[in-house]
Design a protein around this motif. Structure first.
Motif, short mmCIF file in Angstrom:
data_model
loop_
_atom_site.label_atom_id
_atom_site.label_comp_id
_atom_site.label_asym_id
_atom_site.label_seq_id
_atom_site.Cartn_x
_atom_site.Cartn_y
_atom_site.Cartn_z
N ILE A 1 -18.25 1.52 0.24
CA ILE A 1 -18.11 2.98 0.27
C ILE A 1 -16.64 3.37 0.50
CG2 ILE A 1 -18.68 5.04 1.63
CD1 ILE A 1 -21.49 3.76 1.99
N ALA A 2 -15.96 2.66 1.39
CA ALA A 2 -14.55 2.96 1.65
C ALA A 2 -13.70 2.73 0.40
CB ALA A 2 -14.03 2.11 2.81
N LYS A 3 -13.98 1.66 -0.32
CA LYS A 3 -13.20 1.36 -1.52
C LYS A 3 -13.49 2.35 -2.64
CE LYS A 3 -12.68 -3.53 -0.50
NZ LYS A 3 -13.06 -4.90 -0.83
N ILE A 4 -14.74 2.72 -2.81
CA ILE A 4 -15.09 3.71 -3.83
C ILE A 4 -14.46 5.06 -3.49
CG2 ILE A 4 -16.99 5.07 -4.80
CD1 ILE A 4 -18.70 2.49 -4.67
N TYR A 5 -14.50 5.43 -2.22
CA TYR A 5 -13.90 6.70 -1.79
C TYR A 5 -12.40 6.69 -2.05
CZ TYR A 5 -12.29 10.54 1.06
OH TYR A 5 -11.67 11.67 1.49
N ALA A 6 -11.73 5.60 -1.69
CA ALA A 6 -10.28 5.51 -1.90
C ALA A 6 -9.96 5.59 -3.39
CB ALA A 6 -9.74 4.21 -1.30
N PHE A 7 -10.73 4.88 -4.21
CA PHE A 7 -10.50 4.91 -5.66
C PHE A 7 -10.68 6.32 -6.22
CE2 PHE A 7 -12.32 4.52 -9.99
CZ PHE A 7 -11.18 4.04 -10.63
N LEU B 1 3.98 4.39 -4.08
CA LEU B 1 3.82 3.77 -5.39
C LEU B 1 3.22 4.79 -6.35
CD1 LEU B 1 2.34 0.27 -4.49
CD2 LEU B 1 4.65 0.76 -5.27
N ASN B 2 3.39 4.58 -7.65
CA ASN B 2 2.89 5.58 -8.60
C ASN B 2 1.36 5.56 -8.70
OD1 ASN B 2 2.23 3.46 -10.31
ND2 ASN B 2 4.12 3.63 -11.46
N LYS B 3 0.85 6.60 -9.31
CA LYS B 3 -0.60 6.79 -9.39
C LYS B 3 -1.28 5.65 -10.14
CE LYS B 3 -4.15 9.95 -10.97
NZ LYS B 3 -4.46 11.31 -11.37
N VAL B 4 -0.69 5.19 -11.22
CA VAL B 4 -1.30 4.12 -12.02
C VAL B 4 -1.47 2.85 -11.18
CG1 VAL B 4 -0.98 2.65 -14.04
CG2 VAL B 4 -0.43 5.07 -14.18
N THR B 5 -0.44 2.52 -10.41
CA THR B 5 -0.51 1.31 -9.59
C THR B 5 -1.62 1.42 -8.55
OG1 THR B 5 1.86 0.99 -9.88
CG2 THR B 5 0.81 -0.20 -8.07
N TRP B 6 -1.67 2.54 -7.83
CA TRP B 6 -2.72 2.71 -6.82
C TRP B 6 -4.11 2.72 -7.45
CZ3 TRP B 6 -2.50 1.45 -2.09
CH2 TRP B 6 -1.32 1.57 -1.36
N THR B 7 -4.25 3.38 -8.58
CA THR B 7 -5.56 3.46 -9.23
C THR B 7 -6.03 2.08 -9.69
OG1 THR B 7 -5.05 5.71 -9.92
CG2 THR B 7 -6.87 4.62 -11.04
N ILE B 8 -5.13 1.30 -10.26
CA ILE B 8 -5.49 -0.05 -10.70
C ILE B 8 -5.86 -0.92 -9.50
CG2 ILE B 8 -4.57 -2.18 -11.71
CD1 ILE B 8 -3.06 -0.38 -13.71
N LEU B 9 -5.03 -0.90 -8.46
CA LEU B 9 -5.31 -1.71 -7.28
C LEU B 9 -6.66 -1.36 -6.66
CD1 LEU B 9 -1.83 -1.80 -5.50
CD2 LEU B 9 -3.06 -3.73 -6.49
N LEU B 10 -6.93 -0.07 -6.53
CA LEU B 10 -8.18 0.35 -5.91
C LEU B 10 -9.38 0.10 -6.83
CD1 LEU B 10 -6.84 3.58 -4.24
CD2 LEU B 10 -7.52 1.47 -3.09
N VAL C 1 -9.59 -2.45 -8.93
CA VAL C 1 -9.83 -3.90 -8.77
C VAL C 1 -10.54 -4.17 -7.45
CG1 VAL C 1 -8.67 -6.13 -8.44
CG2 VAL C 1 -7.95 -4.61 -10.28
N ALA C 2 -10.18 -3.44 -6.41
CA ALA C 2 -10.84 -3.61 -5.11
C ALA C 2 -12.33 -3.31 -5.21
CB ALA C 2 -10.18 -2.71 -4.07
N VAL C 3 -12.68 -2.25 -5.91
CA VAL C 3 -14.10 -1.89 -6.07
C VAL C 3 -14.83 -2.96 -6.87
CG1 VAL C 3 -15.70 -0.23 -7.11
CG2 VAL C 3 -13.72 0.59 -5.83
#
Length: 99
Positions: free
Chosen positions: A26-32, A49-58, A60-62
């Protein structure tokens, strides 16, 4: 001697692990999902960091949380990424909206 019964301790451990799994999911989905709400300029203005980097990292986390692979150290690293986003990046982005 094991009579085919599961010990109460093992049962508690199982349910604690299931609870932790779903809390982290739930935490990872919320962050994404939250990372998608802000514009790329907001990330730049906050000095993160830019939006693309955070979105990709999160993202992948999900995915790693959902796929049962024996990559526990990578999943742990992705959990840290999600927690850093929630504790540091998200408040910085939200602070920009209040101004």
């Amino acid at each position: 001697m094991n009579n085919g019964f599961v010990t109460p301790i093992a049962d508690v451990e199982f349910w604690v692990n299931v609870g932790i799994y779903y809390v982290l999911l739930i935490a990872k989905i919320y962050a994404f999902a939250n990372s998608l709400l802000y514009s790329g300029e907001s990330y730049d203005a906050a000095g993160k960091l830019n939006k693309v980097t955070w979105t990709i990292l999160l993202g992948v986390a999900v995915v790693l949380q959902l796929v049962p692979l024996p990559l526990s150290i990578i999943n742990l690293a992705m959990t840290v990424v999600a927690l850093v986003y929630l504790a540091d990046v998200r408040p910085a982005l939200a602070g920009l909206r209040r101004r």
